[in-house]
Design an enzyme around this catalytic site. Structure first.
Site, PDB file in Angstrom:
ATOM      1  N   ARG A   1       0.751  -1.154   0.034  1.00 49.93           N
ATOM      2  CA  ARG A   1       0.031  -0.058  -0.076  1.00 49.93           C
ATOM      3  C   ARG A   1       0.707   1.167   0.016  1.00 49.93           C
ATOM      4  NH1 ARG A   1      -2.746  -4.328   1.884  1.00 49.93           N
ATOM      5  NH2 ARG A   1      -4.988  -4.323   2.092  1.00 49.93           N
TER       6      ARG A   1
ATOM      7  N   ARG B   1      -5.777 -18.298  -9.216  1.00 45.39           N
ATOM      8  CA  ARG B   1      -6.656 -17.635  -8.339  1.00 45.39           C
ATOM      9  C   ARG B   1      -7.755 -16.867  -8.896  1.00 45.39           C
ATOM     10  NH1 ARG B   1      -2.713 -15.236  -3.551  1.00 45.39           N
ATOM     11  NH2 ARG B   1      -4.822 -15.194  -2.690  1.00 45.39           N
TER      12      ARG B   1
ATOM     13  N   SER C   1     -12.872  -9.656   2.417  1.00 43.15           N
ATOM     14  CA  SER C   1     -11.525  -9.537   1.612  1.00 43.15           C
ATOM     15  C   SER C   1     -11.224  -8.205   1.788  1.00 43.15           C
ATOM     16  CB  SER C   1     -11.643 -10.069   0.301  1.00 43.15           C
ATOM     17  OG  SER C   1     -10.397  -9.788  -0.589  1.00 43.15           O
TER      18      SER C   1
ATOM     19  N   GLN D   1      -8.583  -7.462   0.162  1.00 43.50           N
ATOM     20  CA  GLN D   1      -7.775  -7.095  -1.040  1.00 43.50           C
ATOM     21  C   GLN D   1      -9.191  -6.612  -1.969  1.00 43.50           C
ATOM     22  OE1 GLN D   1      -6.376 -10.448  -2.419  1.00 43.50           O
ATOM     23  NE2 GLN D   1      -4.530 -10.458  -0.674  1.00 43.50           N
TER      24      GLN D   1
ATOM     25  N   ASP E   1      -4.138 -15.289   7.599  1.00 47.55           N
ATOM     26  CA  ASP E   1      -3.068 -15.883   6.818  1.00 47.55           C
ATOM     27  C   ASP E   1      -2.292 -16.852   8.034  1.00 47.55           C
ATOM     28  OD1 ASP E   1      -3.313 -14.715   4.256  1.00 47.55           O
ATOM     29  OD2 ASP E   1      -2.262 -12.957   5.208  1.00 47.55           O
TER      30      ASP E   1
ATOM     31  N   LYS F   1      -6.252 -19.074  -1.262  1.00 46.04           N
ATOM     32  CA  LYS F   1      -5.051 -18.234  -1.094  1.00 46.04           C
ATOM     33  C   LYS F   1      -4.071 -18.826  -2.111  1.00 46.04           C
ATOM     34  CE  LYS F   1      -6.640 -15.825   2.118  1.00 46.04           C
ATOM     35  NZ  LYS F   1      -6.809 -14.236   1.874  1.00 46.04           N
TER      36      LYS F   1
ATOM     37  N   ARG G   1       3.329 -19.766   3.203  1.00 45.65           N
ATOM     38  CA  ARG G   1       3.240 -20.030   4.506  1.00 45.65           C
ATOM     39  C   ARG G   1       3.119 -21.636   4.765  1.00 45.65           C
ATOM     40  NH1 ARG G   1       2.878 -14.798   5.930  1.00 45.65           N
ATOM     41  NH2 ARG G   1       1.754 -13.218   4.633  1.00 45.65           N
TER      42      ARG G   1
HETATM   43  C1  S3P Z   1      -4.266  -9.082   2.309  1.00 46.15           C
HETATM   44  C2  S3P Z   1      -5.623  -9.543   2.430  1.00 46.15           C
HETATM   45  C3  S3P Z   1      -5.727 -11.038   2.674  1.00 46.15           C
HETATM   46  C4  S3P Z   1      -4.581 -11.685   3.106  1.00 46.15           C
HETATM   47  C5  S3P Z   1      -3.589 -11.386   2.271  1.00 46.15           C
HETATM   48  C6  S3P Z   1      -3.176 -10.076   2.549  1.00 46.15           C
HETATM   49  C7  S3P Z   1      -3.892  -7.523   2.099  1.00 46.15           C
HETATM   50  O1  S3P Z   1      -6.190 -11.350   1.665  1.00 46.15           O
HETATM   51  O2  S3P Z   1      -4.757 -13.387   3.042  1.00 46.15           O
HETATM   52  O3  S3P Z   1      -2.288 -12.123   2.619  1.00 46.15           O
HETATM   53  O4  S3P Z   1      -2.945  -7.007   2.052  1.00 46.15           O
HETATM   54  O5  S3P Z   1      -5.152  -6.993   1.745  1.00 46.15           O
HETATM   55  P1  S3P Z   1      -8.119 -11.199   1.200  1.00 46.15           P
HETATM   56  O6  S3P Z   1      -8.279  -9.918   1.261  1.00 46.15           O
HETATM   57  O7  S3P Z   1      -8.392 -12.020  -0.227  1.00 46.15           O
HETATM   58  O8  S3P Z   1      -8.480 -12.105   2.307  1.00 46.15           O
END
Ligand code: S3P
Length: 448
Positions: free
Chosen positions: A33, A129, A174, A176, A327, A354, A403
Site C-alpha cells: 500500500r 486464483r 476480503s 484485497q 493468513d 489463497k 506460509r
Molecule cells: C491481504 C488480505 C488478505 C490476506 C493477504 C493480504 C491484504 O487477503 O490473505 O495475505 O494485504 O489486503 P484477502 O483480502 O483475499 O482475504
C-alpha cells in the site's frame, strides 16, 4: 521475480532451547500500500522498513512501469515520486505480479479508473486464483476486462475513461477486494462507498487518510460503511512500515512448541484486524506475553515474548475472528497438532483460494506426519497429539505457498522425525530472512 525457478528442498530437525531476539521484516500488506499510494500522490514519499520480499518488489516494478519513480538508498530507505491520482502511464509490457494476490488485485483497482490498458500475469499459483471478485466491482466503475476462463490471469484491463462512483457490498470478507474498490474510487468523481459485513484489515483506509483523502468509516446495521471522496490530491508521506504480525507468527509458534524455548519478537503491530492468532494462542494456554505495549505511527505495537508451552489445549476458534488471522491458520494448525485435544476452525472457506488451497495443503501434510485432520468446505479440525507427540518424518508439498512451507518447517522443529518441504523457494515472497533468523534462534533447518 516469481517463485517459479528451481525448487529448493528444505528440512527441519528437532531442535531445543530456541532463544534470542527475532527481528522480523516489515508488514507485507502495508508495504504494498505504501508503494501504490506513494505512486498515486504528487511528490516524494519516503518509506523505511519496507518488506523487501519478492511480492513487494514486484509491486515496486509495476509502479515503475506505470510511470512512478521508485528508488532505494543503500540504507534501505525507499523513495517514490508519484504521478498523482489518475496519472498512471500505460505500461509498455505485461505486468508480472509473481506470487502476489494482494499486489495484482490492488494494482488492478488503482488503474481501473484511468484511461489506460494493462495486462497482468503471475506465477503458476497466482494464475489459478479467482480475479472476478475484483473485476466484478471494477466493471461497475466502467472498466472492461478480458481474462482466461473462470476469471483467471493473464488478464487485460481497459480502465474507464469516464468512471462513475460505486456503492458496493463486498460479498466475501476480503481486504484485497475492499482495497481494490477504494483505490478505483480515488479517480472516480463523487463518493465511492464500500460496505463490508465482517471487518477485514484496515490498512488501506488508515493510509488513505494519512495521504490526505477524505475517508470515513461508520458502523451501521449493514456493516462497516466506508465512504471515500474521489479525486483528492494525495499528499506524499513519510512512512515507517511496522513489522509483520503474519511473519512474527512463525518464530512465535516455533518457540511455543519447541522444548526449552524463550524468544522475543520485538515491535509487532497488534492492530485488532490482524492480531487474531495471538489471542487464539493465549486462549490455548500459550505462554505468550505482550511487553512494552505502545503506539507507533497510529498502530498498537508490542514486543511479543513466547516461551515453550507444553500444556496447550485445542479450542474452537470463533469464526468471527477468521478475518483477523486468515493468513495464520496454517501455522495455527501446526501448534494445534502439538497441543492436546481438538482445534476446531470454522468459517474459513477463504483458505481454499489463497496462494494454495491451504486447508488441503495442511491437512495432507499433517496426515503424512501422523496427525489426524478432518475437513469440510469451510471448516477443519486438527486433533492434537500433545507436546512432542507428532511423529513427523514426511516430505510435505508447499504448492508454491510461502506460509505452507514455513509452517511445515516449524512443525519439524518439534516433531520426532525431521519434516521436509519439497520447495522452500516461495518463502522469499514474504520472509526473505526466514532461514538466517530461525538459525540465529537455534532452529535446525537445512537445505537439501
Ligand atoms: C491481504 C488480505 C488478505 C490476506 C493477504 C493480504 C491484504 O487477503 O490473505 O495475505 O494485504 O489486503 P484477502 O483480502 O483475499 O482475504
Amino acid at each position: 521475480m516469481s517463485a517459479q525457478g528451481t525448487p529448493v528442498p528444505m528440512q527441519a530437525h528437532v531442535s531445543r532451547n530456541l532463544s534470542g531476539c527475532a527481528d522480523v521484516p516489515g508488514d507485507k500488506s502495508i508495504s504494498h500500500r505504501a508503494l501504490i499510494l506513494g505512486a498515486l500522490s504528487v511528490g516524494e514519499t519516503r518509506v523505511t522498513g519496507l518488506l523487501e520480499g519478492e511480492d513487494v518488489l514486484d509491486t515496486a516494478k509495476a509502479m515503475r512501469a506505470m510511470g512512478a519513480e521508485v528508488t532505494r538508498d543503500d540504507d534501505g530507505t525507499w523513495h517514490v515520486h508519484g504521478v498523482g491520482v489518475g496519472g498512471f502511464a500505460e505500461p509498455g509490457q505485461v505486468i508480472d505480479c509473481g506470487n502476489s494476490g494482494t499486489g495484482v488485485r490492488l494494482i488492478m483497482g488503482a488503474m481501473a479508473t484511468s484511461p489506460i490498458t494493462a495486462t497482468f500475469t503471475g506465477d503458476a499459483s497466482l494464475n489459478k486464483r479467482p480475479m472476478a471478485r475484483v473485476t466484478d466491482p471494477l466493471a461497475l466503475f466502467g472498466a472492461q476486462t478480458v481474462g482466461r476462463s473462470g476469471g483467471r490471469l493473464p488478464m487485460t484491463i481497459m480502465g474507464a475513461a469516464d468512471p462513475v462512483p460505486v456503492r458496493y457490498t463486498v460479498p466475501v470478507p476480503s481486504a484485497q477486494v475492499k482495497s481494490a474498490v477504494l483505490l478505483a474510487g480515488l479517480n472516480a468523481p463523487g463518493q465511492t462507498v464500500v460496505i463490508e459485513q465482517e471487518a477485514t484489515r484496515d490498512h488501506t483506509e488508515r493510509m488513505l487518510a494519512g495521504f490526505g483523502a477524505e475517508i470515513t468509516t461508520e458502523i451501521t446495521e449493514e456493516g462497516r460503511v466506508i465512504t471515500l471522496t474521489g479525486q483528492p490530491e494525495l499528499r506524499p508521506q513519510t512512512i515507517t512500515v511496522p513489522r509483520d504480525p503474519s511473519s512474527a507468527a512463525f518464530p512465535v509458534c516455533a518457540a511455543l512448541i519447541t522444548e526449552g524455548s524463550d524468544v522475543l519478537v520485538p515491535s509487532i503491530g497488534l492492530n485488532p484486524t490482524r492480531a487474531g492468532l495471538f489471542t487464539t494462542l493465549r486462549e490455548m494456554g500459550a505462554d505468550l506475553t505482550y511487553e512494552n505495549e505502545r503506539e507507533e505511527g497510529g498502530e498498537p505495537v508490542a514486543d511479543l515474548r513466547a516461551r515453550f508451552s507444553p500444556d496447550m489445549h485445542g479450542i474452537e476458534v470463533p469464526p468471527e475472528r477468521a478475518a483477523s488471522m486468515i493468513d495464520e491458520y496454517p501455522v495455527l494448525a501446526v501448534v494445534a497438532a502439538c497441543a492436546t485435544g481438538a482445534t476446531v476452525m470454522r468459517g474459513v472457506k477463504e483458505l481454499r483460494v489463497k496462494e494454495s488451497d491451504r486447508i488441503d495443503a495442511m491437512a495432507t501434510g499433517l496426515r503424512a506426519c501422523g496427525v489426524e485432520v478432518e475437513e469440510g468446505e469451510d471448516w477443519w479440525i486438527v486433533h492434537g497429539r500433545g507436546a512432542g507427540g507428532v511423529p513427523g518424518g514426511a516430505t510435505c508439498a508447499s504448492h508454491l505457498d510461502h506460509r505452507i512451507a514455513m509452517s511445515f518447517l516449524v512443525l519439524g522443529l518439534a516433531a520426532q522425525k525431521p519434516v521436509s518441504v519439497d520447495d522452500g523457494s516461495p518463502i522469499a515472497t514474504s520472509f526473505p530472512i526466514f532461514e538466517p533468523l530461525m538459525a540465529a534462534l537455534g532452529a535446525d533447518i537445512r537445505r537439501g
